[in-house]
Design a protein around this motif. Sequence first.
Motif, mmCIF file in Angstrom:
data_model
loop_
_atom_site.group_PDB
_atom_site.id
_atom_site.type_symbol
_atom_site.label_atom_id
_atom_site.label_comp_id
_atom_site.label_asym_id
_atom_site.label_seq_id
_atom_site.Cartn_x
_atom_site.Cartn_y
_atom_site.Cartn_z
ATOM 1 N N GLY A 17 0.839 -1.195 0.000
ATOM 2 C CA GLY A 17 0.000 0.000 0.000
ATOM 3 C C GLY A 17 0.871 1.241 0.000
ATOM 4 O O GLY A 17 1.690 1.439 0.906
ATOM 5 N N GLY A 18 0.698 2.077 -1.017
ATOM 6 C CA GLY A 18 1.514 3.297 -1.127
ATOM 7 C C GLY A 18 0.694 4.545 -0.897
ATOM 8 O O GLY A 18 0.747 5.499 -1.667
ATOM 9 N N GLY A 19 -0.101 4.544 0.186
ATOM 10 C CA GLY A 19 -0.847 5.748 0.578
ATOM 11 C C GLY A 19 0.029 6.620 1.451
ATOM 12 O O GLY A 19 1.251 6.697 1.258
ATOM 13 N N MET A 20 -0.553 7.267 2.447
ATOM 14 C CA MET A 20 0.248 8.148 3.317
ATOM 15 C C MET A 20 1.256 7.350 4.138
ATOM 16 O O MET A 20 2.440 7.690 4.184
ATOM 17 N N ALA A 21 0.794 6.292 4.799
ATOM 18 C CA ALA A 21 1.701 5.518 5.649
ATOM 19 C C ALA A 21 2.733 4.782 4.798
ATOM 20 O O ALA A 21 3.914 4.701 5.164
ATOM 21 N N GLY A 22 2.297 4.253 3.657
ATOM 22 C CA GLY A 22 3.190 3.475 2.795
ATOM 23 C C GLY A 22 4.288 4.329 2.180
ATOM 24 O O GLY A 22 5.446 3.891 2.073
ATOM 25 N N THR A 23 3.956 5.553 1.797
ATOM 26 C CA THR A 23 5.001 6.424 1.236
ATOM 27 C C THR A 23 5.984 6.832 2.337
ATOM 28 O O THR A 23 7.194 6.879 2.107
ATOM 29 N N GLY A 24 5.451 7.087 3.534
ATOM 30 C CA GLY A 24 6.329 7.413 4.670
ATOM 31 C C GLY A 24 7.273 6.257 4.968
ATOM 32 O O GLY A 24 8.472 6.454 5.216
ATOM 33 N N ALA A 25 6.737 5.039 4.931
ATOM 34 C CA ALA A 25 7.545 3.849 5.233
ATOM 35 C C ALA A 25 8.624 3.648 4.176
ATOM 36 O O ALA A 25 9.791 3.365 4.498
ATOM 37 N N THR A 26 8.260 3.815 2.924
ATOM 38 C CA THR A 26 9.215 3.592 1.833
ATOM 39 C C THR A 26 10.355 4.606 1.916
ATOM 40 O O THR A 26 11.531 4.262 1.767
ATOM 41 N N PHE A 27 9.978 5.845 2.188
ATOM 42 C CA PHE A 27 10.975 6.916 2.310
ATOM 43 C C PHE A 27 11.952 6.628 3.456
ATOM 44 O O PHE A 27 13.174 6.674 3.295
ATOM 45 N N GLU A 28 11.397 6.291 4.608
ATOM 46 C CA GLU A 28 12.239 6.127 5.803
ATOM 47 C C GLU A 28 13.083 4.847 5.752
ATOM 48 O O GLU A 28 14.200 4.815 6.283
ATOM 49 N N ALA A 29 12.540 3.820 5.109
ATOM 50 C CA ALA A 29 13.303 2.563 5.014
ATOM 51 C C ALA A 29 14.631 2.816 4.308
ATOM 52 O O ALA A 29 15.670 2.273 4.683
ATOM 53 N N ARG A 30 14.596 3.674 3.294
ATOM 54 C CA ARG A 30 15.844 3.988 2.586
ATOM 55 C C ARG A 30 16.820 4.748 3.476
ATOM 56 O O ARG A 30 18.028 4.506 3.447
ATOM 57 N N HIS A 31 16.286 5.632 4.327
ATOM 58 C CA HIS A 31 17.167 6.417 5.196
ATOM 59 C C HIS A 31 17.996 5.510 6.108
ATOM 60 O O HIS A 31 19.198 5.704 6.280
ATOM 61 N N TRP A 32 17.362 4.498 6.693
ATOM 62 C CA TRP A 32 18.064 3.627 7.645
ATOM 63 C C TRP A 32 18.691 2.425 6.952
ATOM 64 O O TRP A 32 19.641 1.844 7.460
ATOM 65 N N GLY A 33 18.151 2.038 5.813
ATOM 66 C CA GLY A 33 18.645 0.844 5.142
ATOM 67 C C GLY A 33 19.200 1.175 3.772
ATOM 68 O O GLY A 33 18.640 0.797 2.749
ATOM 69 N N ARG A 34 20.338 1.881 3.772
ATOM 70 C CA ARG A 34 20.935 2.366 2.518
ATOM 71 C C ARG A 34 21.122 1.251 1.492
ATOM 72 O O ARG A 34 20.913 1.456 0.308
ATOM 73 N N ASP A 35 21.559 0.066 1.971
ATOM 74 C CA ASP A 35 21.871 -1.014 1.027
ATOM 75 C C ASP A 35 20.738 -2.024 0.891
ATOM 76 O O ASP A 35 20.904 -3.061 0.257
#
Length: 619
Positions: A17-35
């Motif tokens: 799901g790429g709504g409000m929570a899903g976009t927030g999750a996708t964005f933040e996952a990259r911040h902490w999980g670079r690789d």
Amino acid sequence: MAKVKTHHEDCDVLVVGGGMAGTGATFEARHWGRDLKIICVEKANIDRSGAVAQGLYAINCYMGMQWDENQPEDHVRYARNDLMGLVREDLGYDMARHVDSAVHMFDEWGLPMMKDEKTGRYLREGKWQIMIHGESYKPIVAEAAKKSADKIYNRIMVTHLLMDEEKENRVGGAVGFNMRTGDYHVFRAKTVIVAAGGASHIFKPRAVGEGMGRTWYAPWSNGSAYALPIAVGAKMTQMENRIVLCRFKDGYGPVGAYFLHLKTYTQNANGENYEKKWYDQTKELVGEYIDHHPTPTCLRNHAFIQETIAGGGPIQMVTTEAFQDPHLETVGWENFLGMTVGQAVVWASQNIDPKYTNPELTTSEPYVMGSHATCSGAWVSGPEDLSPPEYFWGYNRMLTVDGLFGAGDTVGGSAHKFSSGSFTEGRLAAKAAVKYIQDQKAENIKVTDKQCEDFKEAIYKPLENYTVGQNEITGGTVSPSYILPIQGLQRLQRIMDEYVGGIATNYMTNDNMLKRGLELLEWLQEDLENVGAEDYHQLMRAWELKHRVLTSQCVTEHTLFRQETRWPGYYYRGDHMKLDDENWHCLTISRRDPKTGKFTMEKAPVYHIVDEKEKKEAS
Ligand SMILES: Cc1cc2nc3c(=O)[nH]c(=O)nc-3n(C[C@H](O)[C@H](O)[C@H](O)COP(=O)(O)OP(=O)(O)OC[C@H]3O[C@@H](n4cnc5c(N)ncnc54)[C@H](O)[C@@H]3O)c2cc1C
């Protein structure tokens, strides 16, 4: 079946799901999980999906901590009050202490924010809301997700979660199908974050027939956020706490800006303040809760519903005074342009100019959500620095299934998150999911091809049912061998409406009605083995329906379990009309056994963490 093409994708973090929570999750996952490999799967297209698809006119959750406008403690007290005492204060506090930073990012990313000319601060609509020109809200957060993910899959409906076959109760990914191509998609994943929104259309809507898509809540929100975890045995909480909204009639246009910014007010058909009339009666039911400020949302609904039953309708919003001011008139109309253009069209079609005619209000059918003035959803772990032992099992926002996380409408117990809080919760869940991977908790997950093939067969069965069954049709669309998704949906809506407290009974239900409702839902569930889909779009409808039915069963079980009327105005237990703090000042938790399909219920304590903390500090 041989014709269906299968695609495999292995990843670390899978966001459903790429709504409000899903976009927030996708964005933040990259911040902490670079690789890490991060995938987001969306049923529609993330540029315009979810409840914010059309845009918003206000961000409803902003503390303004930099100016000391509000602190997280204030928000916890506010949500607790609105939900009649029952929220997860650890989750609410955690969201509130981080939400401002998410809003500041929206500002940086180009979301047009309204500013107070005198102070330079964000323009307040109410204590918690700030005003935006929000038509572009969703594309802006979608862009952040697109730049962060390895891949975004649009047009894929996730139907099932995969489970690890090596370690019990650990998630292993998800499967679904592309609604345009029909292809089957297998996502093996180390962690899954479910962010699939709430549920509309489980109760019969006021608008039926041609108008049935016209509901307050997004018609495409079908309860996947609940059905996916319920199906794998995750615990759910407060699922009885469905929400009923008071909105402008027929267009369901928002009333917040009218009350808060335009200072409009409501009256009955005789021009009376009807809320006052129901004060004593409400006090009889809920005691001192009616004296709380602000008046809890459900209790305002209660006065509306009682007044209408007593013959005082139609209830109106008094706009004719505020609209004499040209600035407020503009604000009133523009309020719809950013999010509900349809309301302006309804008024135009009914010759309603709010400058001269007070428009009518209505109460909606019930919806299931976790982010608005309601808190149905999954039972999740809270943050380690705040949560008491009953609320904490290792990773923030992790459900009771290992490696499975939730955010936004998915998560129960934490109301009043709205768009910004849901995005924030997605960020919190993603940070914890990455930590779960880094802590080596997701090693050696085994998902066999057999598990994936079994789901494939189940997913496409409605197409098979249709292909075989249509040969028996001699005229029209009625087959002796299958039911169509629309027929199943209407059957579901009647059951929920008439037995579980919908509009047909003025939101009234009781023990006997709920038990009968459960029986009828079980038979519907059985019949859904024979749902038929003529194309991929109908296949989506079939799976949406299945998810709605599972969600409805859970809602009904919870409503049966809680033997009191905690939220009059959302629903009534006719056999227990009073709020009962002695026995029910608690959270309700359910678990459906994936093997038997049976639900078990339990109570969990409510901890008033905020004021307890303050009491301790004072002593
Ligand atoms: C009518 C309305 C008005 C609102 N007004 C405001 C407001 O003025 N201000 C404010 O701040 N908040 C407002 N909100 C609240 C806000 O929109 C929600 O809190 C927020 O969108 C919840 O985020 P979410 O990610 O949980 O759900 P959503 O944003 O709805 O996202 C869920 C996503 O999951 C996708 N999905 C669903 N099922 C599947 C599946 N099976 N497979 C794949 N994808 C799936 C959906 O397509 C959708 O993109 C409003 C909500 C509604 C309904």
